[in-house]
Design a protein around this motif. Structure first.
Motif, PDB file in Angstrom:
ATOM      1  N   LYS A 290      46.604  43.593  29.346  1.00 21.61           N
ATOM      2  CA  LYS A 290      46.158  43.380  30.720  1.00 21.61           C
ATOM      3  C   LYS A 290      45.501  42.007  30.830  1.00 21.61           C
ATOM      4  CE  LYS A 290      45.317  48.263  31.660  1.00 21.61           C
ATOM      5  NZ  LYS A 290      44.314  49.281  32.065  1.00 21.61           N
ATOM      6  N   PRO A 291      45.732  41.327  31.962  1.00 15.77           N
ATOM      7  CA  PRO A 291      45.089  40.021  32.142  1.00 15.77           C
ATOM      8  C   PRO A 291      43.570  40.179  32.071  1.00 15.77           C
ATOM      9  CG  PRO A 291      46.756  40.408  33.822  1.00 15.77           C
ATOM     10  CD  PRO A 291      46.574  41.703  33.105  1.00 15.77           C
ATOM     11  N   GLN A 292      42.928  39.293  31.318  1.00 16.69           N
ATOM     12  CA  GLN A 292      41.482  39.368  31.190  1.00 16.69           C
ATOM     13  C   GLN A 292      40.812  38.850  32.458  1.00 16.69           C
ATOM     14  OE1 GLN A 292      40.464  37.207  27.660  1.00 16.69           O
ATOM     15  NE2 GLN A 292      41.100  38.869  26.292  1.00 16.69           N
ATOM     16  N   LYS A 293      39.802  39.606  32.901  1.00 18.15           N
ATOM     17  CA  LYS A 293      39.068  39.197  34.093  1.00 18.15           C
ATOM     18  C   LYS A 293      38.105  38.056  33.749  1.00 18.15           C
ATOM     19  CE  LYS A 293      39.225  43.737  36.291  1.00 18.15           C
ATOM     20  NZ  LYS A 293      38.422  44.853  36.868  1.00 18.15           N
ATOM     21  N   GLU A 294      37.986  37.141  34.676  1.00 17.43           N
ATOM     22  CA  GLU A 294      37.067  36.030  34.460  1.00 17.43           C
ATOM     23  C   GLU A 294      35.625  36.515  34.571  1.00 17.43           C
ATOM     24  OE1 GLU A 294      39.282  32.054  36.011  1.00 17.43           O
ATOM     25  OE2 GLU A 294      38.562  33.417  37.557  1.00 17.43           O
ATOM     26  N   SER A 295      34.784  35.968  33.751  1.00 15.67           N
ATOM     27  CA  SER A 295      33.367  36.317  33.808  1.00 15.67           C
ATOM     28  C   SER A 295      32.720  35.663  35.026  1.00 15.67           C
ATOM     29  CB  SER A 295      32.658  35.844  32.528  1.00 15.67           C
ATOM     30  OG  SER A 295      32.677  34.430  32.444  1.00 15.67           O
ATOM     31  N   PHE A 296      31.516  36.107  35.370  1.00 18.22           N
ATOM     32  CA  PHE A 296      30.802  35.536  36.517  1.00 18.22           C
ATOM     33  C   PHE A 296      30.545  34.052  36.307  1.00 18.22           C
ATOM     34  CE2 PHE A 296      26.769  34.276  38.482  1.00 18.22           C
ATOM     35  CZ  PHE A 296      27.042  34.541  39.823  1.00 18.22           C
ATOM     36  N   ALA A 297      30.203  33.685  35.069  1.00 21.45           N
ATOM     37  CA  ALA A 297      29.913  32.271  34.773  1.00 21.45           C
ATOM     38  C   ALA A 297      31.151  31.408  34.987  1.00 21.45           C
ATOM     39  CB  ALA A 297      29.409  32.141  33.345  1.00 21.45           C
ATOM     40  N   GLU A 298      32.325  31.937  34.581  1.00 23.48           N
ATOM     41  CA  GLU A 298      33.570  31.183  34.753  1.00 23.48           C
ATOM     42  C   GLU A 298      33.922  31.045  36.230  1.00 23.48           C
ATOM     43  OE1 GLU A 298      35.980  32.271  30.636  1.00 23.48           O
ATOM     44  OE2 GLU A 298      36.045  33.670  32.333  1.00 23.48           O
TER      45      GLU A 298
ATOM     46  N   LYS B 256      33.968  27.468  38.335  1.00 22.96           N
ATOM     47  CA  LYS B 256      35.169  27.059  39.058  1.00 22.96           C
ATOM     48  C   LYS B 256      34.839  26.782  40.525  1.00 22.96           C
ATOM     49  CE  LYS B 256      38.934  29.050  37.874  1.00 22.96           C
ATOM     50  NZ  LYS B 256      40.038  30.045  37.680  1.00 22.96           N
ATOM     51  N   ALA B 257      33.972  27.593  41.102  1.00 23.17           N
ATOM     52  CA  ALA B 257      33.572  27.387  42.497  1.00 23.17           C
ATOM     53  C   ALA B 257      32.802  26.074  42.660  1.00 23.17           C
ATOM     54  CB  ALA B 257      32.721  28.566  42.966  1.00 23.17           C
ATOM     55  N   GLN B 258      31.976  25.729  41.678  1.00 22.92           N
ATOM     56  CA  GLN B 258      31.238  24.466  41.727  1.00 22.92           C
ATOM     57  C   GLN B 258      32.183  23.271  41.713  1.00 22.92           C
ATOM     58  OE1 GLN B 258      28.334  24.813  38.483  1.00 22.92           O
ATOM     59  NE2 GLN B 258      26.705  24.573  40.009  1.00 22.92           N
ATOM     60  N   GLU B 259      33.205  23.358  40.841  1.00 24.36           N
ATOM     61  CA  GLU B 259      34.172  22.270  40.760  1.00 24.36           C
ATOM     62  C   GLU B 259      34.918  22.100  42.077  1.00 24.36           C
ATOM     63  OE1 GLU B 259      34.679  20.037  38.387  1.00 24.36           O
ATOM     64  OE2 GLU B 259      33.004  20.907  37.262  1.00 24.36           O
ATOM     65  N   GLN B 260      35.302  23.208  42.689  1.00 28.15           N
ATOM     66  CA  GLN B 260      36.002  23.152  43.966  1.00 28.15           C
ATOM     67  C   GLN B 260      35.106  22.565  45.061  1.00 28.15           C
ATOM     68  OE1 GLN B 260      37.256  27.207  44.548  1.00 28.15           O
ATOM     69  NE2 GLN B 260      39.071  26.993  43.223  1.00 28.15           N
ATOM     70  N   PHE B 261      33.813  22.923  45.032  1.00 27.35           N
ATOM     71  CA  PHE B 261      32.867  22.405  46.031  1.00 27.35           C
ATOM     72  C   PHE B 261      32.664  20.898  45.863  1.00 27.35           C
ATOM     73  CE2 PHE B 261      28.479  21.319  47.233  1.00 27.35           C
ATOM     74  CZ  PHE B 261      28.509  21.656  48.582  1.00 27.35           C
ATOM     75  N   LYS B 262      32.521  20.466  44.607  1.00 30.36           N
ATOM     76  CA  LYS B 262      32.351  19.026  44.342  1.00 30.36           C
ATOM     77  C   LYS B 262      33.569  18.240  44.798  1.00 30.36           C
ATOM     78  CE  LYS B 262      29.288  19.542  40.330  1.00 30.36           C
ATOM     79  NZ  LYS B 262      29.143  19.332  38.862  1.00 30.36           N
ATOM     80  N   GLU B 263      34.762  18.801  44.554  1.00 28.54           N
ATOM     81  CA  GLU B 263      35.988  18.117  44.953  1.00 28.54           C
ATOM     82  C   GLU B 263      36.081  18.005  46.464  1.00 28.54           C
ATOM     83  OE1 GLU B 263      39.400  16.038  43.994  1.00 28.54           O
ATOM     84  OE2 GLU B 263      37.880  16.876  42.640  1.00 28.54           O
TER      85      GLU B 263
END
Length: 221
Positions: free
Chosen positions: A191-199, A203-210
């Motif tokens: 099964k695909p591994q779920k991303e942790s909260f930290a991950e 990722k959300a921070q990177e999208q916001f900075k971009e």
């Protein structure tokens, strides 16, 4: 020789043609029932029908793909795995009988099969397993007849032991150390591994900075 017929004159004959002669009767008795014949103190019981059961050994036939799921096929065996078990199918000579087969786990994490006292298979497991406390006890194995290729095989089911503790799924890359390793990231039942909260947060921070980087400043008079 003279015959004396006078004795026949003294004999008496009776005509019994007027006596009632009973005709033979035919009775059909169903299974489990009884009937009493009229005029005679005779009771006839039917015999229960005997059932003969013939047991015939069935050859176990399964598509080879069942024995390579999440695993692979090698020259002299196939193997598959689930989240908690391994299944190894080892090819043996044709007409091999189960009574002459001995399956065992040896020292240094080895697995072996003997036929009529002669070793025909011996390999080292790819990872540690929990060995049975007593030989031939708790070793789950059976004989198979395969639909194609080698006609006979020994199928052994082995419980997994996780290196990371209970509740953690550990996928094996191979079942024996000399086997070709598979890519565990692409096996069917993973099964695909779920991303942790930290991950997710990173990722959300990177999208916001971009997004902010592309915003042009607005001058206010």
């Amino acid at each position: 020789m003279m015959v004396d017929y006078s004795r026949f004159e003294r004999m008496q004959f009776s005509d019994d043609s007027d006596e009632e002669v009973s005709e033979p009767g035919v009775y059909r008795v169903a299974e489990g029932e009884s009937v009493t014949i009229p005029g005679r103190n005779v009771t006839v019981n039917s015999a229960k029908k005997k059932t003969t059961t013939t047991t015939k050994a069935k050859a176990i036939k399964a598509p080879p793909t069942d024995y390579t799921r999440n695993g692979a096929e090698e020259k002299d065996y196939m193997w598959s795995q689930t989240t908690d078990t391994l299944t190894v199918v080892v090819y043996v000579p044709e007409n091999t009988k189960a009574k002459v087969v001995h399956v065992y786990f040896g020292p240094e994490n080895t697995f072996g099969i003997d036929i009529e006292g002669k070793q025909v298979f011996n390999k080292t497991m790819w990872s540690e397993i929990e060995k049975p406390k007593e030989q031939d006890i708790d070793i789950d194995w059976e004989m198979l007849t395969l639909p194609t290729g080698t006609k006979r095989a020994v199928r052994v089911t082995i419980p997994k032991t996780s290196k990371f503790g209970s509740g953690v799924i550990f996928w094996w890359k191979a079942v024996f150390k000399d086997g070709k390793e598979i890519d565990t990231n692409s096996i069917k039942d993973r099964k695909p591994q779920k991303e942790s909260f930290a991950e997710v947060f990173a990722k959300a921070q990177e999208q916001f900075k971009e997004k902010v980087k592309n915003i042009q400043p607005t001058l206010i008079d």
